[in-house]
Design a protein around this motif. Structure first.
Motif, PDB file in Angstrom:
ATOM      1  N   VAL A 343     -19.285  30.784   1.773  1.00  0.00           N
ATOM      2  CA  VAL A 343     -20.524  32.106   1.909  1.00  0.00           C
ATOM      3  C   VAL A 343     -21.300  31.734   0.476  1.00  0.00           C
ATOM      4  O   VAL A 343     -20.780  32.140  -0.423  1.00  0.00           O
ATOM      5  CB  VAL A 343     -19.736  33.183   2.070  1.00  0.00           C
ATOM      6  CG1 VAL A 343     -20.871  34.291   2.171  1.00  0.00           C
ATOM      7  CG2 VAL A 343     -19.063  33.296   3.197  1.00  0.00           C
ATOM      8  N   ASN A 344     -22.468  31.405   0.509  1.00  0.00           N
ATOM      9  CA  ASN A 344     -23.374  31.528  -0.487  1.00  0.00           C
ATOM     10  C   ASN A 344     -24.376  32.523  -0.686  1.00  0.00           C
ATOM     11  O   ASN A 344     -25.207  32.444   0.333  1.00  0.00           O
ATOM     12  CB  ASN A 344     -24.404  30.225  -0.384  1.00  0.00           C
ATOM     13  CG  ASN A 344     -24.948  29.690  -1.739  1.00  0.00           C
ATOM     14  OD1 ASN A 344     -25.424  30.796  -2.570  1.00  0.00           O
ATOM     15  ND2 ASN A 344     -25.136  28.493  -2.200  1.00  0.00           N
ATOM     16  N   LEU A 345     -24.111  33.526  -1.556  1.00  0.00           N
ATOM     17  CA  LEU A 345     -25.003  34.688  -1.587  1.00  0.00           C
ATOM     18  C   LEU A 345     -26.275  34.558  -2.102  1.00  0.00           C
ATOM     19  O   LEU A 345     -27.044  35.139  -2.042  1.00  0.00           O
ATOM     20  CB  LEU A 345     -24.145  35.905  -2.062  1.00  0.00           C
ATOM     21  CG  LEU A 345     -23.002  36.284  -1.331  1.00  0.00           C
ATOM     22  CD1 LEU A 345     -22.078  37.544  -2.063  1.00  0.00           C
ATOM     23  CD2 LEU A 345     -23.409  37.058   0.069  1.00  0.00           C
ATOM     24  N   LYS A 347     -28.271  31.911  -1.759  1.00  0.00           N
ATOM     25  CA  LYS A 347     -29.315  31.332  -0.650  1.00  0.00           C
ATOM     26  C   LYS A 347     -29.430  32.462   0.199  1.00  0.00           C
ATOM     27  O   LYS A 347     -30.408  32.874   0.764  1.00  0.00           O
ATOM     28  CB  LYS A 347     -28.790  30.465  -0.163  1.00  0.00           C
ATOM     29  CG  LYS A 347     -28.797  28.850  -0.797  1.00  0.00           C
ATOM     30  CD  LYS A 347     -28.175  27.755   0.045  1.00  0.00           C
ATOM     31  CE  LYS A 347     -28.078  26.371  -0.894  1.00  0.00           C
ATOM     32  NZ  LYS A 347     -27.754  25.479   0.091  1.00  0.00           N
ATOM     33  N   ALA A 348     -28.438  33.223   0.609  1.00  0.00           N
ATOM     34  CA  ALA A 348     -28.677  34.500   1.312  1.00  0.00           C
ATOM     35  C   ALA A 348     -29.522  35.391   0.696  1.00  0.00           C
ATOM     36  O   ALA A 348     -30.289  36.180   1.724  1.00  0.00           O
ATOM     37  CB  ALA A 348     -27.193  35.111   1.833  1.00  0.00           C
ATOM     38  N   ALA A 349     -29.449  35.645  -0.403  1.00  0.00           N
ATOM     39  CA  ALA A 349     -30.437  36.398  -1.012  1.00  0.00           C
ATOM     40  C   ALA A 349     -31.978  35.939  -1.219  1.00  0.00           C
ATOM     41  O   ALA A 349     -32.720  36.735  -1.739  1.00  0.00           O
ATOM     42  CB  ALA A 349     -29.689  36.762  -2.249  1.00  0.00           C
ATOM     43  N   GLY A 350     -32.179  34.582  -0.803  1.00  0.00           N
ATOM     44  CA  GLY A 350     -33.451  34.130  -0.763  1.00  0.00           C
ATOM     45  C   GLY A 350     -33.716  33.232  -1.969  1.00  0.00           C
ATOM     46  O   GLY A 350     -35.122  32.952  -2.205  1.00  0.00           O
ATOM     47  N   LEU A 351     -32.797  32.902  -2.626  1.00  0.00           N
ATOM     48  CA  LEU A 351     -33.017  31.854  -3.937  1.00  0.00           C
ATOM     49  C   LEU A 351     -32.815  30.532  -3.446  1.00  0.00           C
ATOM     50  O   LEU A 351     -31.766  30.247  -2.538  1.00  0.00           O
ATOM     51  CB  LEU A 351     -32.215  32.495  -5.191  1.00  0.00           C
ATOM     52  CG  LEU A 351     -32.491  33.534  -5.734  1.00  0.00           C
ATOM     53  CD1 LEU A 351     -31.615  34.417  -6.807  1.00  0.00           C
ATOM     54  CD2 LEU A 351     -33.935  34.029  -5.854  1.00  0.00           C
TER      55      LEU A 351
END
Length: 351
Positions: A343-345, A347-351
């Motif tokens: 789970v890559n937060l 990337k999930a946060a848009g970075l």
């Protein structure tokens, strides 16, 4: 610092903590109930914990004698000095780990409570010193290495096929497949209520074995399915041991005679599991790239439990249930190899 004249300095907890009040007239039945209450109170804490608490008290009373003070009644100021001494280390011994110091304090609190002299560990003389010790000396926990599938197969392969070998093979495979603590392994009985010191029992079925365990977190069931072959099947290994040891009642894992031809009725100690794991790790050449002392320190009975958590490629909640953990976070601490970044937060946060 010394305490007022007349302070009691007994070396054993007060056995009258469950005696009848002074204003109640004794009778045969009430005295018997008081003894029963004492028995239940002793059963509230495991034998291993009681042994550790007894050692904690012996160490503290010896320290008090060396410092010219008395262990009773409890004085938070003295306890704070004792904790500081444990943390700094001396020429007589190294500094203790924070977890060991915290355990020592728990042991003192328990011993004082048994004497009817509660110790408030929130007292500033204790709490502030302990907080400072944690802040300055705390380290991440040292985890034992996990025994993985290829390791357990290599370890069971080097065991002989005599009675002891059958027993130890069953211990390793059952402990690994069940994710069991070493105390849970040796406390098993064949049937329910076979012995007073039982920690659970086993039912062998066509599809596997069902273990009902009275563990440190309460009662739980552990399902151990049959393996892909008899050579690696924990249920088959258990059945083989029970058959050739002629065990049909009572403790499952017991000592054998000196010549190894007969099973005795003496339940194994949980230390046998730890010694067995270390011996098999050494003889099977697990992590042979390390010096022997370092290699043996890396593995323990807990390595079986960590092995299941690390090797079982199933949904995490099934592993959590098998290990009897209250949270998934605790289960993740046992998983020595897992995709930590699945789970890559970022990337999930848009970075």
């Amino acid at each position: 610092m010394t305490f007022p004249p007349g302070a009691v300095q007994d070396d054993e907890p007060d056995g009258n903590s469950f005696a009848l009040p002074a204003h109640v007239a004794g009778s045969g039945s009430l005295d018997q109930l008081a003894e029963t209450a004492r028995d239940y109170a002793r059963a509230a804490t495991s034998e291993n914990t009681l042994t550790a608490y007894a050692r904690d008290w012996a160490h503290f009373t010896r320290w008090c004698r060396m410092k010219g003070t008395d262990p009773l009644p409890p004085a938070p100021e003295v306890i704070g000095l004792y904790l500081a001494d444990l943390a700094r280390g001396t020429a007589r011994g190294p500094a203790l780990a924070v977890s060991t110091i915290d355990r020592r304090l728990s042991g003192l609190c328990w011993n004082y409570a048994q004497r009817g002299l509660p110790l408030d560990r929130r007292d500033r003389h204790i709490a502030a010193v302990l907080a400072g010790i944690r802040r300055r000396h705390a380290r991440p926990p040292v985890q034992k290495a996990a025994i993985l599938a290829e390791d357990i197969l290599a370890m069971t392969a080097i065991l002989p096929h005599d009675l002891r070998g059958l027993r130890d093979r069953a211990i390793l495979l059952l402990g690994y497949a069940g994710g069991l603590r070493r105390s849970e392994i040796v406390s098993l009985d064949l049937h329910k209520d076979d012995t007073p010191d039982s920690g659970g029992w086993v039912e062998i079925m066509a599809a596997g074995a069902l273990l009902t365990l009275n563990a440190k977190t309460g009662w739980r069931e552990v399902e151990i399915g049959r393996g892909s072959s008899d050579r690696t099947c924990p249920v088959h290994a258990l059945a083989q041991w029970l058959h050739f040891a002629r065990i049909d009642f009572g403790p499952i894992f017991v000592a054998t005679s000196r010549d190894g031809t007969r099973a005795l009725d003496r339940r194994l100690n949980d230390r046998h599991v730890a010694r067995l794991v270390k011996r098999c790790v050494r003889d099977a050449g697990i992590r042979a790239d390390l010096p022997e002392a370092e290699r043996l320190a890396l593995f323990s009975g807990h390595s079986l439990r960590a092995g299941l958590a690390s090797a079982a490629e199933v949904d995490e909640r099934y592993v959590q249930k098998q290990l009897g953990h209250a949270s998934a976070e605790m289960t993740r601490r046992y998983q020595r190899r897992r995709d930590r970044f699945r789970v890559n937060l970022t990337k999930a946060a848009g970075l």
